[in-house]
Design a protein around this motif. Sequence first.
Motif, PDB file in Angstrom:
ATOM      1  N   GLN A  99       0.821  -1.215   0.000  1.00 23.85           N
ATOM      2  CA  GLN A  99       0.000   0.000   0.000  1.00 23.85           C
ATOM      3  C   GLN A  99       0.853   1.262   0.000  1.00 23.85           C
ATOM      4  O   GLN A  99       0.488   2.265  -0.609  1.00 23.85           O
ATOM      5  N   ASP A 100       1.993   1.217   0.663  1.00 24.50           N
ATOM      6  CA  ASP A 100       2.894   2.373   0.718  1.00 24.50           C
ATOM      7  C   ASP A 100       3.769   2.488  -0.529  1.00 24.50           C
ATOM      8  O   ASP A 100       4.589   3.405  -0.631  1.00 24.50           O
ATOM      9  N   GLY A 101       3.628   1.547  -1.453  1.00 25.28           N
ATOM     10  CA  GLY A 101       4.397   1.591  -2.691  1.00 25.28           C
ATOM     11  C   GLY A 101       5.857   1.204  -2.529  1.00 25.28           C
ATOM     12  O   GLY A 101       6.676   1.459  -3.407  1.00 25.28           O
ATOM     13  N   LYS A 102       6.191   0.560  -1.423  1.00 22.87           N
ATOM     14  CA  LYS A 102       7.585   0.168  -1.183  1.00 22.87           C
ATOM     15  C   LYS A 102       7.953  -1.132  -1.890  1.00 22.87           C
ATOM     16  O   LYS A 102       9.119  -1.366  -2.172  1.00 22.87           O
ATOM     17  N   ILE A 103       6.963  -1.973  -2.125  1.00 23.19           N
ATOM     18  CA  ILE A 103       7.186  -3.176  -2.929  1.00 23.19           C
ATOM     19  C   ILE A 103       6.026  -3.332  -3.904  1.00 23.19           C
ATOM     20  O   ILE A 103       4.913  -2.877  -3.643  1.00 23.19           O
ATOM     21  N   ASP A 104       6.307  -3.944  -5.034  1.00 21.33           N
ATOM     22  CA  ASP A 104       5.285  -4.154  -6.059  1.00 21.33           C
ATOM     23  C   ASP A 104       5.271  -5.625  -6.451  1.00 21.33           C
ATOM     24  O   ASP A 104       6.160  -6.085  -7.167  1.00 21.33           O
ATOM     25  N   PRO A 105       4.270  -6.370  -5.981  1.00 22.41           N
ATOM     26  CA  PRO A 105       4.202  -7.787  -6.315  1.00 22.41           C
ATOM     27  C   PRO A 105       3.581  -8.050  -7.687  1.00 22.41           C
ATOM     28  O   PRO A 105       3.367  -9.195  -8.068  1.00 22.41           O
ATOM     29  N   GLY A 106       3.327  -7.007  -8.447  1.00 24.96           N
ATOM     30  CA  GLY A 106       2.658  -7.144  -9.738  1.00 24.96           C
ATOM     31  C   GLY A 106       3.365  -8.060 -10.717  1.00 24.96           C
ATOM     32  O   GLY A 106       2.723  -8.670 -11.574  1.00 24.96           O
ATOM     33  N   PHE A 107       4.679  -8.186 -10.585  1.00 24.12           N
ATOM     34  CA  PHE A 107       5.423  -9.036 -11.517  1.00 24.12           C
ATOM     35  C   PHE A 107       5.021 -10.504 -11.395  1.00 24.12           C
ATOM     36  O   PHE A 107       5.252 -11.290 -12.308  1.00 24.12           O
ATOM     37  N   LEU A 108       4.404 -10.874 -10.278  1.00 24.82           N
ATOM     38  CA  LEU A 108       3.966 -12.259 -10.099  1.00 24.82           C
ATOM     39  C   LEU A 108       2.716 -12.586 -10.911  1.00 24.82           C
ATOM     40  O   LEU A 108       2.460 -13.741 -11.221  1.00 24.82           O
ATOM     41  N   ILE A 109       1.939 -11.567 -11.236  1.00 25.86           N
ATOM     42  CA  ILE A 109       0.690 -11.783 -11.968  1.00 25.86           C
ATOM     43  C   ILE A 109       1.022 -11.942 -13.449  1.00 25.86           C
ATOM     44  O   ILE A 109       1.441 -11.000 -14.108  1.00 25.86           O
ATOM     45  N   THR A 110       0.830 -13.152 -13.930  1.00 23.94           N
ATOM     46  CA  THR A 110       1.161 -13.438 -15.323  1.00 23.94           C
ATOM     47  C   THR A 110      -0.076 -13.510 -16.208  1.00 23.94           C
ATOM     48  O   THR A 110       0.032 -13.386 -17.421  1.00 23.94           O
ATOM     49  N   ASP A 111      -1.233 -13.721 -15.602  1.00 20.29           N
ATOM     50  CA  ASP A 111      -2.465 -13.869 -16.376  1.00 20.29           C
ATOM     51  C   ASP A 111      -3.614 -13.187 -15.644  1.00 20.29           C
ATOM     52  O   ASP A 111      -3.703 -13.261 -14.421  1.00 20.29           O
ATOM     53  N   ARG A 112      -4.478 -12.531 -16.418  1.00 19.92           N
ATOM     54  CA  ARG A 112      -5.643 -11.843 -15.857  1.00 19.92           C
ATOM     55  C   ARG A 112      -6.876 -12.195 -16.675  1.00 19.92           C
ATOM     56  O   ARG A 112      -6.779 -12.481 -17.863  1.00 19.92           O
ATOM     57  N   SER A 113      -8.026 -12.128 -16.011  1.00 23.84           N
ATOM     58  CA  SER A 113      -9.279 -12.344 -16.720  1.00 23.84           C
ATOM     59  C   SER A 113     -10.392 -11.594 -16.006  1.00 23.84           C
ATOM     60  O   SER A 113     -10.333 -11.370 -14.798  1.00 23.84           O
ATOM     61  N   THR A 114     -11.391 -11.219 -16.770  1.00 20.01           N
ATOM     62  CA  THR A 114     -12.588 -10.596 -16.204  1.00 20.01           C
ATOM     63  C   THR A 114     -13.779 -11.541 -16.312  1.00 20.01           C
ATOM     64  O   THR A 114     -14.904 -11.152 -16.033  1.00 20.01           O
ATOM     65  N   ASN A 115     -13.515 -12.778 -16.708  1.00 20.33           N
ATOM     66  CA  ASN A 115     -14.596 -13.730 -16.954  1.00 20.33           C
ATOM     67  C   ASN A 115     -14.329 -15.034 -16.201  1.00 20.33           C
ATOM     68  O   ASN A 115     -13.354 -15.730 -16.485  1.00 20.33           O
ATOM     69  N   LEU A 116     -15.208 -15.377 -15.270  1.00 23.40           N
ATOM     70  CA  LEU A 116     -15.033 -16.616 -14.509  1.00 23.40           C
ATOM     71  C   LEU A 116     -15.064 -17.858 -15.394  1.00 23.40           C
ATOM     72  O   LEU A 116     -14.505 -18.891 -15.039  1.00 23.40           O
ATOM     73  N   ALA A 117     -15.691 -17.752 -16.545  1.00 26.34           N
ATOM     74  CA  ALA A 117     -15.736 -18.897 -17.463  1.00 26.34           C
ATOM     75  C   ALA A 117     -14.331 -19.294 -17.927  1.00 26.34           C
ATOM     76  O   ALA A 117     -14.102 -20.428 -18.348  1.00 26.34           O
ATOM     77  N   ASP A 118     -13.374 -18.366 -17.827  1.00 25.52           N
ATOM     78  CA  ASP A 118     -11.979 -18.669 -18.183  1.00 25.52           C
ATOM     79  C   ASP A 118     -11.284 -19.494 -17.103  1.00 25.52           C
ATOM     80  O   ASP A 118     -10.182 -19.996 -17.313  1.00 25.52           O
ATOM     81  N   GLY A 119     -11.927 -19.611 -15.948  1.00 26.66           N
ATOM     82  CA  GLY A 119     -11.318 -20.266 -14.795  1.00 26.66           C
ATOM     83  C   GLY A 119     -10.735 -21.640 -15.059  1.00 26.66           C
ATOM     84  O   GLY A 119      -9.560 -21.880 -14.764  1.00 26.66           O
ATOM     85  N   PRO A 120     -11.508 -22.577 -15.599  1.00 29.64           N
ATOM     86  CA  PRO A 120     -10.956 -23.921 -15.806  1.00 29.64           C
ATOM     87  C   PRO A 120      -9.722 -23.939 -16.714  1.00 29.64           C
ATOM     88  O   PRO A 120      -8.740 -24.617 -16.417  1.00 29.64           O
ATOM     89  N   ASP A 121      -9.766 -23.162 -17.787  1.00 27.82           N
ATOM     90  CA  ASP A 121      -8.613 -23.137 -18.698  1.00 27.82           C
ATOM     91  C   ASP A 121      -7.401 -22.485 -18.038  1.00 27.82           C
ATOM     92  O   ASP A 121      -6.266 -22.952 -18.193  1.00 27.82           O
ATOM     93  N   LEU A 122      -7.639 -21.400 -17.301  1.00 25.69           N
ATOM     94  CA  LEU A 122      -6.520 -20.729 -16.636  1.00 25.69           C
ATOM     95  C   LEU A 122      -5.959 -21.581 -15.502  1.00 25.69           C
ATOM     96  O   LEU A 122      -4.752 -21.589 -15.266  1.00 25.69           O
ATOM     97  N   TYR A 123      -6.837 -22.313 -14.805  1.00 29.25           N
ATOM     98  CA  TYR A 123      -6.325 -23.210 -13.769  1.00 29.25           C
ATOM     99  C   TYR A 123      -5.432 -24.279 -14.391  1.00 29.25           C
ATOM    100  O   TYR A 123      -4.353 -24.580 -13.883  1.00 29.25           O
ATOM    101  N   LYS A 124      -5.880 -24.851 -15.497  1.00 30.82           N
ATOM    102  CA  LYS A 124      -5.075 -25.876 -16.173  1.00 30.82           C
ATOM    103  C   LYS A 124      -3.736 -25.293 -16.621  1.00 30.82           C
ATOM    104  O   LYS A 124      -2.687 -25.925 -16.482  1.00 30.82           O
ATOM    105  N   LYS A 125      -3.768 -24.067 -17.138  1.00 27.58           N
ATOM    106  CA  LYS A 125      -2.531 -23.402 -17.564  1.00 27.58           C
ATOM    107  C   LYS A 125      -1.584 -23.236 -16.375  1.00 27.58           C
ATOM    108  O   LYS A 125      -0.385 -23.490 -16.480  1.00 27.58           O
ATOM    109  N   PHE A 126      -2.145 -22.823 -15.222  1.00 26.24           N
ATOM    110  CA  PHE A 126      -1.343 -22.669 -14.012  1.00 26.24           C
ATOM    111  C   PHE A 126      -0.818 -24.022 -13.538  1.00 26.24           C
ATOM    112  O   PHE A 126       0.372 -24.181 -13.268  1.00 26.24           O
TER     113      PHE A 126
END
Length: 157
Positions: free
Chosen positions: A115-142
């Motif tokens: 929150q203070d901007g001292k660290i940014d964990p954003g580099f860990l996020i490799t995939d994003r979605s706005t649709n829960l229907a993508d869940g099974p495919d993204l889980y398999k990818k992970f």
Amino acid sequence: IKLSDEDVLERIKEITHGEGPDAVIDCVGMEASGGGHGIIGAIAAVQEKLTSMQRPYALEQMITAVRSCGIISVPGVYAGPVPINMATVVQKGLTMKTGQTHVKRYLEPLTKLIQDGKIDPGFLITDRSTNLADGPDLYKKFRDKKDGCVKVVFNLS
């Protein structure tokens, strides 16, 4: 050291002048994938036939690689029985320390650092979605570690 490119144990012996490291850490647990060269490659070939909970690749490598009287730290997640070579653990006089990461202890201070901007964990996020229907495919990818997938975030606003 890249497991697919070289014999991990030989490289560790080279780096440590034949002694092995003082301590080793297994952060992957039952999600470790096998393969590699030498004796570890042979063990991995046999263990590939077992369920994921019975394949302690990283743990076996650690037991083999660490120097006598060394320390094995296991914050990696395991579920159920895990076959390991206890004879080697005892013969080498190894100390094993276990336990999952203390999330409750670190969550608040880490959240504040983010929150203070001292660290940014954003580099860990490799995939994003706005649709829960993508869940099974993204889980398999992970699960299958495809395309460098590390962390999936759903934004359902």
